[in-house]
Write a protein that holds these residues in place. Structure first.
Motif, PDB file in Angstrom:
ATOM      1  N   LEU A 373     -11.641   6.969 -93.652  1.00 33.35           N
ATOM      2  CA  LEU A 373     -12.387   5.842 -92.855  1.00 33.35           C
ATOM      3  C   LEU A 373     -12.327   4.457 -93.561  1.00 33.35           C
ATOM      4  CD1 LEU A 373     -14.059   5.397 -90.279  1.00 33.35           C
ATOM      5  CD2 LEU A 373     -15.818   6.079 -91.394  1.00 33.35           C
ATOM      6  N   ILE A 374     -12.694   4.520 -94.870  1.00 31.00           N
ATOM      7  CA  ILE A 374     -12.860   3.212 -95.726  1.00 31.00           C
ATOM      8  C   ILE A 374     -11.423   2.569 -95.491  1.00 31.00           C
ATOM      9  CG2 ILE A 374     -13.215   2.317 -97.843  1.00 31.00           C
ATOM     10  CD1 ILE A 374     -15.220   4.638 -98.405  1.00 31.00           C
ATOM     11  N   ASP A 375     -10.420   3.388 -95.864  1.00 30.51           N
ATOM     12  CA  ASP A 375      -9.009   2.760 -95.625  1.00 30.51           C
ATOM     13  C   ASP A 375      -8.775   2.151 -94.445  1.00 30.51           C
ATOM     14  OD1 ASP A 375      -6.441   2.135 -96.711  1.00 30.51           O
ATOM     15  OD2 ASP A 375      -5.683   3.916 -96.237  1.00 30.51           O
ATOM     16  N   VAL A 376      -9.358   2.743 -93.363  1.00 30.01           N
ATOM     17  CA  VAL A 376      -8.916   1.936 -92.181  1.00 30.01           C
ATOM     18  C   VAL A 376      -9.770   0.834 -91.933  1.00 30.01           C
ATOM     19  CG1 VAL A 376      -9.510   2.378 -89.537  1.00 30.01           C
ATOM     20  CG2 VAL A 376      -8.406   4.137 -91.112  1.00 30.01           C
ATOM     21  N   TYR A 377     -11.139   0.989 -92.454  1.00 29.34           N
ATOM     22  CA  TYR A 377     -11.890  -0.397 -92.303  1.00 29.34           C
ATOM     23  C   TYR A 377     -11.306  -1.598 -93.122  1.00 29.34           C
ATOM     24  CZ  TYR A 377     -15.929   2.086 -90.170  1.00 29.34           C
ATOM     25  OH  TYR A 377     -16.484   2.906 -89.270  1.00 29.34           O
ATOM     26  N   GLY A 378     -10.510  -1.254 -94.306  1.00 26.89           N
ATOM     27  CA  GLY A 378     -10.065  -2.268 -95.123  1.00 26.89           C
ATOM     28  C   GLY A 378      -8.747  -2.671 -94.501  1.00 26.89           C
ATOM     29  N   LYS A 379      -8.132  -1.989 -93.900  1.00 22.68           N
ATOM     30  CA  LYS A 379      -6.841  -2.716 -93.219  1.00 22.68           C
ATOM     31  C   LYS A 379      -7.222  -3.333 -92.054  1.00 22.68           C
ATOM     32  CE  LYS A 379      -3.529   0.705 -94.906  1.00 22.68           C
ATOM     33  NZ  LYS A 379      -4.258   1.136 -96.200  1.00 22.68           N
ATOM     34  N   THR A 380      -8.381  -3.099 -91.117  1.00 17.54           N
ATOM     35  CA  THR A 380      -8.827  -4.017 -90.261  1.00 17.54           C
ATOM     36  C   THR A 380      -9.652  -5.070 -90.564  1.00 17.54           C
ATOM     37  OG1 THR A 380     -10.693  -2.421 -89.690  1.00 17.54           O
ATOM     38  CG2 THR A 380      -8.592  -1.867 -88.613  1.00 17.54           C
ATOM     39  N   GLY A 381      -9.933  -5.289 -91.878  1.00 18.08           N
ATOM     40  CA  GLY A 381     -10.804  -6.436 -92.262  1.00 18.08           C
ATOM     41  C   GLY A 381     -12.130  -6.040 -92.108  1.00 18.08           C
ATOM     42  N   ALA A 382     -12.518  -5.005 -91.844  1.00 15.14           N
ATOM     43  CA  ALA A 382     -14.204  -4.591 -91.535  1.00 15.14           C
ATOM     44  C   ALA A 382     -14.461  -4.093 -93.059  1.00 15.14           C
ATOM     45  CB  ALA A 382     -14.275  -3.565 -90.636  1.00 15.14           C
ATOM     46  N   TRP A 383     -14.863  -5.163 -94.032  1.00  9.72           N
ATOM     47  CA  TRP A 383     -15.095  -4.700 -95.461  1.00  9.72           C
ATOM     48  C   TRP A 383     -16.615  -4.476 -95.207  1.00  9.72           C
ATOM     49  CZ3 TRP A 383     -18.838  -7.442 -97.829  1.00  9.72           C
ATOM     50  CH2 TRP A 383     -19.346  -8.713 -97.176  1.00  9.72           C
ATOM     51  N   GLU A 384     -17.462  -4.829 -94.282  1.00  8.72           N
ATOM     52  CA  GLU A 384     -18.975  -4.662 -94.484  1.00  8.72           C
ATOM     53  C   GLU A 384     -19.083  -2.959 -94.159  1.00  8.72           C
ATOM     54  OE1 GLU A 384     -17.363  -6.923 -92.487  1.00  8.72           O
ATOM     55  OE2 GLU A 384     -18.561  -8.711 -92.553  1.00  8.72           O
ATOM     56  N   ASP A 385     -18.262  -2.661 -93.250  1.00 10.59           N
ATOM     57  CA  ASP A 385     -18.360  -1.148 -92.654  1.00 10.59           C
ATOM     58  C   ASP A 385     -17.845  -0.349 -93.816  1.00 10.59           C
ATOM     59  OD1 ASP A 385     -19.323  -1.748 -90.175  1.00 10.59           O
ATOM     60  OD2 ASP A 385     -17.204  -2.045 -89.460  1.00 10.59           O
ATOM     61  N   ALA A 386     -16.955  -0.696 -94.765  1.00 11.27           N
ATOM     62  CA  ALA A 386     -16.314   0.095 -95.672  1.00 11.27           C
ATOM     63  C   ALA A 386     -17.467   0.202 -97.001  1.00 11.27           C
ATOM     64  CB  ALA A 386     -15.274  -0.528 -96.353  1.00 11.27           C
ATOM     65  N   VAL A 387     -18.213  -0.937 -97.141  1.00  7.72           N
ATOM     66  CA  VAL A 387     -19.339  -0.719 -98.256  1.00  7.72           C
ATOM     67  C   VAL A 387     -20.315   0.240 -97.649  1.00  7.72           C
ATOM     68  CG1 VAL A 387     -20.931  -2.197 -99.412  1.00  7.72           C
ATOM     69  CG2 VAL A 387     -18.693  -3.228 -99.121  1.00  7.72           C
ATOM     70  N   ARG A 388     -20.774  -0.139 -96.351  1.00  8.64           N
ATOM     71  CA  ARG A 388     -21.771   0.729 -95.573  1.00  8.64           C
ATOM     72  C   ARG A 388     -21.421   2.363 -95.665  1.00  8.64           C
ATOM     73  NH1 ARG A 388     -23.069  -3.505 -92.129  1.00  8.64           N
ATOM     74  NH2 ARG A 388     -21.274  -3.330 -90.626  1.00  8.64           N
ATOM     75  N   VAL A 389     -20.086   2.703 -95.932  1.00  8.24           N
ATOM     76  CA  VAL A 389     -19.793   4.192 -95.969  1.00  8.24           C
ATOM     77  C   VAL A 389     -20.487   4.589 -97.233  1.00  8.24           C
ATOM     78  CG1 VAL A 389     -18.012   5.798 -96.184  1.00  8.24           C
ATOM     79  CG2 VAL A 389     -17.814   4.069 -94.611  1.00  8.24           C
ATOM     80  N   LEU A 390     -20.463   4.088 -98.454  1.00 10.47           N
ATOM     81  CA  LEU A 390     -21.090   4.210 -99.671  1.00 10.47           C
ATOM     82  C   LEU A 390     -22.604   4.476 -99.602  1.00 10.47           C
ATOM     83  CD1 LEU A 390     -19.611   1.822-102.297  1.00 10.47           C
ATOM     84  CD2 LEU A 390     -18.888   4.081-102.005  1.00 10.47           C
ATOM     85  N   ASP A 391     -23.189   3.568 -98.610  1.00  6.67           N
ATOM     86  CA  ASP A 391     -24.589   4.009 -98.497  1.00  6.67           C
ATOM     87  C   ASP A 391     -24.897   5.269 -97.699  1.00  6.67           C
ATOM     88  OD1 ASP A 391     -24.992   1.467 -99.717  1.00  6.67           O
ATOM     89  OD2 ASP A 391     -25.166   0.373 -97.646  1.00  6.67           O
ATOM     90  N   LEU A 392     -23.782   5.516 -96.803  1.00 11.92           N
ATOM     91  CA  LEU A 392     -23.970   6.633 -96.001  1.00 11.92           C
ATOM     92  C   LEU A 392     -23.651   7.870 -96.720  1.00 11.92           C
ATOM     93  CD1 LEU A 392     -24.143   8.178 -93.229  1.00 11.92           C
ATOM     94  CD2 LEU A 392     -21.559   7.825 -92.997  1.00 11.92           C
ATOM     95  N   LEU A 393     -22.874   7.921 -97.610  1.00 16.41           N
ATOM     96  CA  LEU A 393     -22.695   9.074 -98.508  1.00 16.41           C
ATOM     97  C   LEU A 393     -23.748   9.385 -99.458  1.00 16.41           C
ATOM     98  CD1 LEU A 393     -19.074   8.464 -99.507  1.00 16.41           C
ATOM     99  CD2 LEU A 393     -19.934  10.009 -98.256  1.00 16.41           C
ATOM    100  N   ALA A 394     -24.508   8.314 -99.752  1.00 14.49           N
ATOM    101  CA  ALA A 394     -25.744   8.283-100.581  1.00 14.49           C
ATOM    102  C   ALA A 394     -27.093   9.149 -99.892  1.00 14.49           C
ATOM    103  CB  ALA A 394     -26.241   7.041-101.293  1.00 14.49           C
ATOM    104  N   ARG A 395     -26.977   8.746 -98.595  1.00 12.48           N
ATOM    105  CA  ARG A 395     -28.034   9.373 -97.503  1.00 12.48           C
ATOM    106  C   ARG A 395     -27.776  10.800 -97.544  1.00 12.48           C
ATOM    107  NH1 ARG A 395     -27.724   4.424 -95.025  1.00 12.48           N
ATOM    108  NH2 ARG A 395     -26.284   5.529 -93.245  1.00 12.48           N
ATOM    109  N   GLN A 396     -26.461  11.169 -97.508  1.00 16.26           N
ATOM    110  CA  GLN A 396     -26.219  12.521 -97.183  1.00 16.26           C
ATOM    111  C   GLN A 396     -25.902  13.362 -98.352  1.00 16.26           C
ATOM    112  OE1 GLN A 396     -22.571  12.893 -94.739  1.00 16.26           O
ATOM    113  NE2 GLN A 396     -23.473  11.825 -93.079  1.00 16.26           N
TER     114      GLN A 396
END
Length: 1058
Positions: A373-396
């Motif tokens: 998913l991070i790879d997809v976000y990077g290729k679509t220019g959604a870098w904010e969403d890519a960074v937010r995945v790290l926060d999501l992993l921490a919560r889980q």
């Protein structure tokens, strides 16, 4: 979650799929059994407990249930009865909830996989701990038993708690920016529709090929055949031989796990087609065939993942559809594999659709899914969403791996967020992550994008010290950092070091090197690299051609730009926006008539291909808003500009109710918001009203001017010129021209100057301001409407229409024009060599230039000039001969020769004119017939000619500024003999008339003729709005640039007092 004691007292064999079975006696349930008779029935397939069991175990559709009386577990808790038979699952309590169903399924799976846990699963056992034991046991059993069918990955789903992952992206963009690379927009939408239909479809009954594989040995004893042996047998097959000849009997010895291993090994060995043949044969078997059960979740997922290498998106979707039809459950690994296939095929939005469907079906993502998913976000220019995945992993509670951080860093780099990439790196170090070669390479790229070459080199040294292998991506990133820092020599040194380490460059490496050479205007080096990469079997791509053309353009090699463009088109290459900008800019910058016509033709072709699109963005400003720190208001409807709803295909409209419109792709209006510290000259707040803002990407002078002309033409069609239909008060219209990447800053001043020159020459009401993206032209809509009705605007638009309507000519015509231009260049270059010799003087101390004149000399010049004009008119002397004669006159007067100053002004004028005419091969008649009114004898004329010769010494030649001005115009493609003043005006405006005026005023007396001619042409082109004001083609002829002090002095003298 707690595991119920549903399997208390049960002991199952390692392989419950064998034909023999082990029933569980009622007595094994312990003292909680009451002795009542069981009640049996068959479950409905819609029961949630059944669905959970089926999704986890893959057991068949019809589930026979024996309900036993409640009993007490070992801790005193009550639990329903439960027992397992081959190919059937029996359990009680049909009203159990989903979480309990998951627990039952996991418990059944654990008991099946780990017989040593027999004797009862305690009610208080933690499911996570048991799953960990199951995974450990699975690894041990894999080493002991080749045919063990374990799926420990399924257990990870229950282990992950908390949120199920980020949902569909929401934000100002409104849509993802990914684009299809392997089928265009049409294929992309087709794949997405196919997936949406698949996601909505219900599972069919199918033939249920999802059970455990039948493991009886084949008739020839293939039970001991290894996967490695079967792979070797396939490799030995002759080309064209059926693959089943080598593996069909051996398949009876495999379970699904071993089959998946076989398919993977064939794929790794380049036998992907053979793997597909095996699996497709298995898919076609009848439901009752012993091998039909091999087509389960694991093997389907394996084949889906193999579709990515060949970008077979359609086949992957068809396999998923077949899984659904056959009721083969798709798990987290299936969806992750399908997302990877979409990424490799360039279908990024489809990958996000798959992820959303995965969440909708209750399938919990794992770390592999999140990495994807991070790879997809990077290729679509959604870098904010890519960074937010790290926060999501921490919560889980999921610990990211180094690969996760690397993917986020790369995603930030791809979006130009180098600072954020470095912050993610710090976050990784704080979490105890150790950087890998990929990490170091991503850091080098991040520092390079920020222009921090020294830090990039420091990371490279750290990478070497850590013993990490430097690969082609590492070197390409570091070379790119050199390019951004303008260090082309260091880039070439790194390229040499790369070869020493045995690292083969790829097309990205060469592209970065060529771009570095472009920064240093080293077009010869770029050509060498271009030839080298082809000789080494590395084919150039569109970026390569664009970089080479930009290097030629920056080095003043416009003709090579055209040649490279034709080479690219001839080889089947498809120009992108960079290529079109460069070739249009290079041709337009020549100033040549034929070249600018061709630039306009290529510009039209680019527009038809979807480039140079105008995006329309409307905003509504409220009264009292200021530019600094204002909040962007709601957008006004596009109908604020009458007729805009009928805009052409190259114009993209964004309105307030357009939910899918990409607002983030439009630059913010400085009228509303100014980013802090960006140095933008913001527009005045003004009254309340509507701002209609157009934006376009153009980073070359030619493309910017042509975009401006096209925009003005569009405004003429859209803006009302009738007061009764005028736009509302306060409505402003603006055009923002985006200059592109920072590496193109060198071209921006010339582009901006050209736009300002056009607006000033057209007397247009636009104000030109710098903004973060580039420059912005803005004016009130009413003022634009009034200007469009003026004669000046009409003439500008007529000229633009002629340029745009000229039919495109074929390659043969352009080739002939290029050959003709080459001949003109040779002819003009030879003539300009003579100009240089004249201006440098004969070498004996004689002066070719004119020095300052004192008052008596100026008075004598005025009288002599009047006589020269009268004589030239009477004897039909050509104007260039007259200018040559006046140049001789000025040189004689500045020589301060005593003898020449004793001459009568009329005698001096006649003598200078006679010398100039003789030099031109058209001698004047004798004194008697020259002008009887002068009263000049032949002896007096001869004496005056001798005095002129004595004053000038050996340098009696004269090449005036007018003659050189005509030479410049000839080089620009104008035949003054055929076209006269109209042809001259096309490239020089009023330059010829200004030359005659300068002869009278004496403004250019102390300027060399070549500089004077250049100043006259530049001034006239600026006044006429002709761009560029000093054409590149004349830079090549004269080696003069606008920054030359002599030329600047000449421009100043042209406007100075005399």
């Amino acid at each position: 979650m707690q595991v119920p004691a549903a399997l208390y007292g049960s002991q199952l064999r390692t392989h419950p799929y064998l034909l023999d079975h082990h029933d569980i006696s009622l007595e094994s349930y312990g003292s909680g059994y009451t002795g009542e008779s069981p009640v049996s029935w068959t479950h409905s397939p819609t029961h949630p407990g059944y669905e959970a069991l089926e999704s986890q175990t893959g057991w068949p559709a019809q589930v026979h249930v024996d309900k036993f009386p409640p009993r007490l577990g070992p801790d005193g808790g009550r639990a329903p009865g439960f027992k397992v038979q081959p190919y059937q699952v029996q359990y009680a309590h049909p009203g159990m909830e989903w979480s309990e169903a998951e627990a039952y399924a996991q418990a059944a799976l654990l008991s099946r996989q780990q017989p040593q846990l027999g004797g009862g699963l305690p009610l208080t056992a933690d499911l996570g701990a048991l799953l960990g034991q199951a995974q450990l046991g699975a690894q041990q059993q894999q080493q002991q038993r080749q045919h063990q069918n374990l799926r420990p990955q399924q257990a990870q789903q229950a282990h992950m708690g908390g949120q199920r992952g980020p949902g569909p992206r929401q934000g100002s963009q409104g849509t993802h920016r990914g684009r299809s690379r392997n089928g265009g927009q049409a294929n992309s939408q087709g794949y997405r529709r196919m997936w949406q239909q698949l996601a909505r479809s219900e599972s069919g009954s199918g033939h249920g090929a999802r059970g455990p594989a039948h493991q009886a040995s084949g008739p020839n004893g293939f039970s001991e055949l290894t996967v490695e042996g079967m792979v070797l047998a396939v490799r030995r097959l002759p080309p064209g031989s059926p693959v089943l000849d080598a593996v069909q009997r051996g398949l009876y010895a495999l379970d699904a796990g071993a089959l998946a291993a076989l398919l993977k090994e064939l794929h790794k060995g380049g036998q992907t087609q053979r793997a597909a043949e095996i699996f497709d044969w298995l898919r076609g078997l009848e439901p009752g065939h012993p091998l039909a059960g091999l087509c389960n979740t694991m093997t389907y997922t394996t084949m889906i993942s193999q579709c990515g290498a060949a970008q077979h998106i359609r086949r992957a979707l068809e396999l998923v559809s077949e899984m659904k039809t056959r009721r083969v459950p798709a798990n987290v690994h299936t969806y992750s594999a399908l997302m990877n296939v979409c990424i490799k095929g360039g279908e990024l939005e489809l990958a996000l659709d798959v992820y959303c469907q995965m969440l909708a079906e209750g399938c919990r993502p794992n770390l592999v899914t999140y990495n994807t998913l991070i790879d997809v976000y990077g290729k679509t220019g959604a870098w904010e969403d890519a960074v937010r995945v790290l926060d999501l992993l921490a919560r889980q509670g999921i610990e990211p791996e180094v690969r996760t951080y690397n993917t986020v860093i790369i995603a930030c780099n791809m979006s130009g967020q180098a600072g954020e990439a470095l912050r993610v790196y710090d976050r990784m170090l704080a979490a105890g992550g150790r950087p890998t070669a990929t990490t170091f390479t991503a850091l080098i790229s991040a520092h390079g994008k920020r222009g921090q070459l020294d830090r990039a080199l420091a990371v490279f040294d750290e990478m070497v010290a850590a013993g990490c292998e430097r690969n082609v991506i590492t070197y390409s990133s570091l070379i790119s950092a050199c390019e951004k820092a303008g260090r082309w020599e260091l880039a070439l040194d790194l390229f040499a070091q790369m070869h020493v380490e045995g690292c083969a460059p790829n097309v990205v490496t060469y592209n970065s090197l060529i771009a570095a050479c472009c920064q240093g205007a080293q077009w010869q080096k770029a050509e060498e690299l271009f030839e080298q990469m082809q000789a080494r079997g590395c084919p150039p791509d569109t970026v390569t051609y664009g970089g080479l053309m930009a290097c030629h353009e920056r080095g003043g090699q416009w003709r090579r730009v055209v040649t490279t463009y034709e080479q690219m088109r001839g080889g089947g290459g498809r120009p992108d926006s960079v290529v079109y900008n460069v070739v249009v800019g290079a041709l337009w910058s020549t100033g040549a008539v034929w070249a600018q016509a061709r630039a306009a033709a290529i510009f039209r072709q680019a527009c038809r291909s979807g480039h140079f699109r105008l995006t329309v963005h409307t905003t509504e400003a409220t009264s009292g808003e200021t530019a600094q720190g204002a909040t962007p208001p709601a957008r006004a409807p596009a109908a604020a500009l009458p007729g805009l709803e009928g805009a052409p295909s190259w114009c993209t409209i964004e309105s307030a109710d357009s939910a899918a419109a990409p607002t983030a792709s439009l630059p913010q209006s400085p009228l509303l918001v100014v980013e802090e510290g960006d140095g933008v000259n913001a527009g005045s707040p003004g009254p309340a009203g509507v701002l209609i803002e157009f934006s376009v990407h153009a980073f070359s002078l030619g493309s910017a001017v042509l975009c401006l002309l096209r925009w003005v033409g569009e405004l003429r069609e859209r803006l009302p010129r009738d007061r009764g239909q005028a736009c509302g008060a306060g409505t402003h219209v603006a055009l923002v021209i985006n200059k592109g990447k920072p590496c193109r800053e060198h071209a921006y001043p010339g582009m901006r100057s050209a736009l300002h020159q056009c607006v000033a020459a057209w007397k247009a009401p636009f104000t030109l301001r710098d903004v973060t993206q580039g420059c912005r032209l803005e004016a009130p809509a009413e003022a634009i409407s009034a200007w469009l009705g003026s004669e000046t605007a009409q003439s500008v638009l007529a000229a633009a229409a002629d340029l745009s309507s000229s039919p495109p000519e074929g390659k043969a015509v352009w080739t002939a024009a290029l050959i003709e231009d080459l001949a003109v260049e040779v002819r003009c270059s030879e003539a300009f060599v003579a100009v240089r010799r004249f201006e440098e003087g004969p070498g004996d101390g004689a002066r070719a230039e004119v020095g300052p004149l004192d008052a008596p000399a100026l008075a004598m010049r005025t009288a002599a000039l009047a006589t020269a004009r009268r004589l030239a008119g009477a004897r039909a002397v050509r104007e260039d001969v007259l200018h040559d004669g006046v140049l001789l006159l000025d040189r004689v007067l500045s020589s301060r020769d005593a003898r020449a100053r004793t001459l009568r002004p009329d005698a001096l004028a006649a003598a200078c004119l006679a010398v100039a005419a003789a030099n031109a091969g058209a001698p004047l008649p004798g004194a008697a017939t020259l002008d009887p009114g002068l009263g000049l004898t032949q002896e007096a004329l001869d004496a005056a000619v001798a005095a002129v010769g004595a004053a000038l010494g050996a340098g009696t030649n004269a090449i005036s500024a007018l003659r050189i001005l005509k030479l410049y115009m000839e080089r620009l493609g104008v035949d003054l003999g055929a076209g006269g003043e109209d042809a001259a005006a096309a490239v020089g405006g009023r330059a010829l008339a200004d030359a005659h005026a300068a002869l009278e005023s004496g403004h250019l007396l102390e300027v060399t003729p070549s500089l004077g001619a250049a100043a006259l042409l530049i001034h006239a082109r600026r006044e006429a709005g002709l761009t560029p004001d000093w054409p590149q083609i004349l830079v090549g002829l004269t080696e003069l640039t606008l920054e030359d002090p002599g030329l600047q002095n000449a421009l100043g003298a042209l406007h100075g007092p005399r």
